[in-house]
Design a protein around this motif. Structure first.
Motif, mmCIF file in Angstrom:
data_model
loop_
_atom_site.group_PDB
_atom_site.id
_atom_site.type_symbol
_atom_site.label_atom_id
_atom_site.label_comp_id
_atom_site.label_asym_id
_atom_site.label_seq_id
_atom_site.Cartn_x
_atom_site.Cartn_y
_atom_site.Cartn_z
ATOM 1 N N ARG A 101 26.124 21.521 41.028
ATOM 2 C CA ARG A 101 26.979 20.252 40.448
ATOM 3 C C ARG A 101 27.450 20.617 39.230
ATOM 4 N N LEU A 102 27.029 21.463 38.491
ATOM 5 C CA LEU A 102 27.428 22.065 37.029
ATOM 6 C C LEU A 102 27.359 23.668 37.065
ATOM 7 N N LEU A 103 28.222 24.289 36.530
ATOM 8 C CA LEU A 103 28.324 25.732 36.247
ATOM 9 C C LEU A 103 28.361 25.771 34.773
ATOM 10 N N CYS A 104 27.245 26.576 34.207
ATOM 11 C CA CYS A 104 27.547 26.889 32.734
ATOM 12 C C CYS A 104 27.809 28.409 32.496
ATOM 13 N N ILE A 105 28.793 28.811 31.772
ATOM 14 C CA ILE A 105 29.004 30.287 31.682
ATOM 15 C C ILE A 105 28.675 30.653 30.368
ATOM 16 N N ALA A 106 27.886 31.241 30.164
ATOM 17 C CA ALA A 106 27.180 32.071 29.041
ATOM 18 C C ALA A 106 27.239 33.301 29.162
ATOM 19 N N GLU A 107 28.102 34.346 29.357
ATOM 20 C CA GLU A 107 27.995 35.655 29.721
ATOM 21 C C GLU A 107 28.184 36.378 28.620
ATOM 22 N N GLY A 108 28.833 35.957 27.769
ATOM 23 C CA GLY A 108 29.318 36.958 26.545
ATOM 24 C C GLY A 108 30.866 37.089 26.282
ATOM 25 N N PRO A 109 31.432 37.751 25.337
ATOM 26 C CA PRO A 109 32.756 37.946 25.277
ATOM 27 C C PRO A 109 33.572 38.525 26.227
ATOM 28 N N ASN A 110 33.186 39.366 27.177
ATOM 29 C CA ASN A 110 33.809 39.958 28.272
ATOM 30 C C ASN A 110 33.598 39.184 29.485
ATOM 31 N N SER A 111 33.547 37.730 29.531
ATOM 32 C CA SER A 111 32.976 37.214 30.789
ATOM 33 C C SER A 111 33.916 37.092 31.998
ATOM 34 N N GLN A 112 33.652 37.887 33.006
ATOM 35 C CA GLN A 112 34.427 37.701 33.983
ATOM 36 C C GLN A 112 34.440 36.446 34.812
ATOM 37 N N SER A 113 33.307 35.504 34.758
ATOM 38 C CA SER A 113 33.304 34.274 35.461
ATOM 39 C C SER A 113 34.266 33.462 34.878
ATOM 40 N N ARG A 114 34.631 33.601 33.528
ATOM 41 C CA ARG A 114 35.516 32.728 32.398
ATOM 42 C C ARG A 114 36.898 33.039 32.925
ATOM 43 N N GLU A 115 37.089 34.315 33.621
ATOM 44 C CA GLU A 115 38.340 34.428 34.297
ATOM 45 C C GLU A 115 38.394 33.623 35.603
ATOM 46 N N LEU A 116 37.272 33.868 36.262
ATOM 47 C CA LEU A 116 37.312 33.288 37.890
ATOM 48 C C LEU A 116 37.519 31.771 37.676
ATOM 49 N N ALA A 117 36.837 31.389 36.598
ATOM 50 C CA ALA A 117 37.285 29.783 36.370
ATOM 51 C C ALA A 117 38.504 29.295 36.026
ATOM 52 N N GLY A 118 39.413 30.136 35.722
ATOM 53 C CA GLY A 118 40.760 29.874 35.057
ATOM 54 C C GLY A 118 40.890 29.712 33.541
ATOM 55 N N ALA A 119 40.044 30.216 32.895
ATOM 56 C CA ALA A 119 40.205 30.251 31.375
ATOM 57 C C ALA A 119 40.860 31.397 30.835
ATOM 58 N N SER A 120 41.395 31.392 30.012
ATOM 59 C CA SER A 120 41.798 33.034 29.424
ATOM 60 C C SER A 120 41.229 32.884 27.915
ATOM 61 N N CYS A 121 41.321 34.095 27.152
ATOM 62 C CA CYS A 121 40.721 34.097 25.915
ATOM 63 C C CYS A 121 41.468 34.846 25.028
ATOM 64 N N HIS A 122 41.684 34.456 23.867
ATOM 65 C CA HIS A 122 42.476 35.225 22.683
ATOM 66 C C HIS A 122 41.441 35.881 21.875
ATOM 67 N N MET A 123 41.559 37.087 21.738
ATOM 68 C CA MET A 123 40.629 38.040 21.048
ATOM 69 C C MET A 123 41.395 38.855 19.823
ATOM 70 N N ASP A 124 40.976 38.576 18.716
ATOM 71 C CA ASP A 124 41.678 39.366 17.281
ATOM 72 C C ASP A 124 40.672 40.404 17.259
ATOM 73 N N ASP A 125 40.997 41.632 17.027
ATOM 74 C CA ASP A 125 40.267 42.788 16.462
ATOM 75 C C ASP A 125 40.151 42.960 14.953
ATOM 76 N N LEU A 126 39.358 42.785 14.338
ATOM 77 C CA LEU A 126 38.973 42.534 13.001
ATOM 78 C C LEU A 126 39.162 43.908 12.027
ATOM 79 N N GLY A 127 39.381 44.914 12.727
ATOM 80 C CA GLY A 127 39.628 46.439 12.129
ATOM 81 C C GLY A 127 38.305 46.647 11.734
ATOM 82 N N GLN A 128 37.081 46.138 11.978
ATOM 83 C CA GLN A 128 35.805 46.328 11.328
ATOM 84 C C GLN A 128 34.611 46.405 12.345
ATOM 85 N N SER A 129 33.549 47.418 11.776
ATOM 86 C CA SER A 129 32.556 47.345 12.726
ATOM 87 C C SER A 129 31.232 47.086 11.898
#
Length: 388
Positions: A150-178
């Motif tokens: 009845r409910l799917l919670c996606i908690a996979e991490g920043p490179n989530s494949q299920s997020r894409e399968l669910a129809g969401a996209s993600c904007h990511m900024d590289d901060l140039g730091q580690s």
């Protein structure tokens, strides 16, 4: 197989989410892509540590997590900059709390949560979602099995494949730091103090359960990161000792060093389908400056569980997740902007700008009402922290 709730992702946030729904009486499935990994160093401590707010620690104990996991409190915090004349000190006793937060070794927290999940829910290992049928609310897993929920919670991490399968996209900024992460043995005890210094990147020393040991998180440019990783142990000790200005005396020994790139990311929606919610790093990542990444993720889990507690998800055909998603995205965006502003302010290098910053820091440090309110928010007890 039929479940009320499926949680994809078996990290700290995913496991806590599963336990929260199980306590509400739901049949819960946790999908774990890979088994738990260890990052315990030669000095006996986990190289990965988490700084949890008192409000999140209290919530985790309400899920029956052993209090022994929270074995080192942050009793005070000191923030300063290289060659600066101003500093900020935070004492939780001024807002009626014994600690600002808790330092937790990642493996201890994760193992405790996983043990509870194995007792109370269903855990499938080494599997991932490969297809999502929104009409039937069916998940197809990598072993070709199918799950209805009845409910799917996606908690996979920043490179989530299920997020894409669910129809969401993600904007990511590289901060140039580690971030360079390790554990250090110090000449003098840390006295429960968390130290944070600006100037050589952002350097944090967090107190561990043994008085002589601190967790080191050093955010620097990618070039500086490569140099720090390449140093011999004694050279790194000397460099760390110089950078932290011997706040705990000499650096006597350091563990192995690991690093990870720093990014900030935000999903375009936290509710891509009426029955799907994104939480934790699948929804957002922020700079680890204030240790808020894991805390915002746990707030997501608390908020989602509280939202769904208002209806029986086994009977409701339409889950009201849009308000949850809107509130949580606003919180994530606010924290991202605050971290960006903070980093920009501390990066000013001209004499005039540094003078203005030091004056502002000294004034802020003397302004008890404002400083106390900031502490309450950071601890999860202010209006923003409570509006989950």
């Amino acid at each position: 197989m039929d479940f009320d709730v499926a949680v994809s992702g078996a990290g700290v946030v995913g496991m806590a989410t599963a336990l929260a729904f199980q306590l509400q009486g739901y049949r819960v499935l946790v999908i774990e892509a890979s088994g738990p990994s260890s990052s315990i160093g030669k000095l006996g401590f986990d190289l990965r540590t988490l700084a949890l707010t008192p409000s999140n620690s209290k919530w985790l104990t309400s899920l029956a997590l052993p209090e022994s996991v929270f074995n080192r409190g942050i009793e005070r915090m000191h923030v300063w900059e290289r060659d600066g004349t101003g500093y900020m000190s935070f004492d939780p006793r001024s807002v009626g709390s014994p600690v600002l937060g808790w330092i937790v070794e990642h493996h201890l927290l994760h193992e405790a949560l996983r043990a509870l999940v194995l007792e109370r829910a269903t855990l499938v290992e080494n599997l991932r979602i490969v297809a999502i049928d929104g009409l039937q609310r069916t998940l197809k897993l990598s072993d070709s099995s199918e799950i209805n929920c009845r409910l799917l919670c996606i908690a996979e991490g920043p490179n989530s494949q299920s997020r894409e399968l669910a129809g969401a996209s993600c904007h990511m900024d590289d901060l140039g730091q580690s971030a360079v992460v390790t554990v250090a043995r110090m000449e003098e005890g840390h006295s429960g103090t968390a130290w944070q210094k600006f100037g050589d990147g952002v350097l944090a020393l967090l107190p561990l359960s043994n008085e002589q040991f601190v967790s080191v998180i050093w955010s620097v440019s990618e070039k500086a990161c490569r140099n720090l990783l390449a140093m011999e142990g004694i050279d790194f000790c000397n460099r760390l000792e110089e950078a932290c200005e011997r706040v705990c005396g000499k650096v006597l020994e350091v563990d192995e060093r690991i690093s990870f790139p720093l990014t900030q990311s935000i999903a375009n929606t936290f509710n891509p389908q009426p029955w799907i919610a994104l939480i934790g790093d699948s929804a957002h990542t922020i700079h680890p400056l204030a240790g808020q990444g894991i805390n915002i993720g746990l707030e997501d889990a608390r908020s989602l569980a509280a939202t769904c507690s208002k209806v029986d998800i086994r009977e409701s055909r339409q889950l009201e997740l849009s308000r949850f998603a809107h509130r949580r995205k606003l919180k994530a965006l606010a924290m991202m902007q605050l971290m960006a502003l903070f980093l920009q302010t501390w990066s000013w290098t001209t004499p005039t700008a540094r003078w203005m910053r030091n004056v502002g820091v000294r004034v802020f440090n003397r302004t008890s009402p404002l400083k106390n309110q900031l502490m309450r928010e950071a601890m999860g007890f202010g209006p923003l922290g409570q509006s989950n």
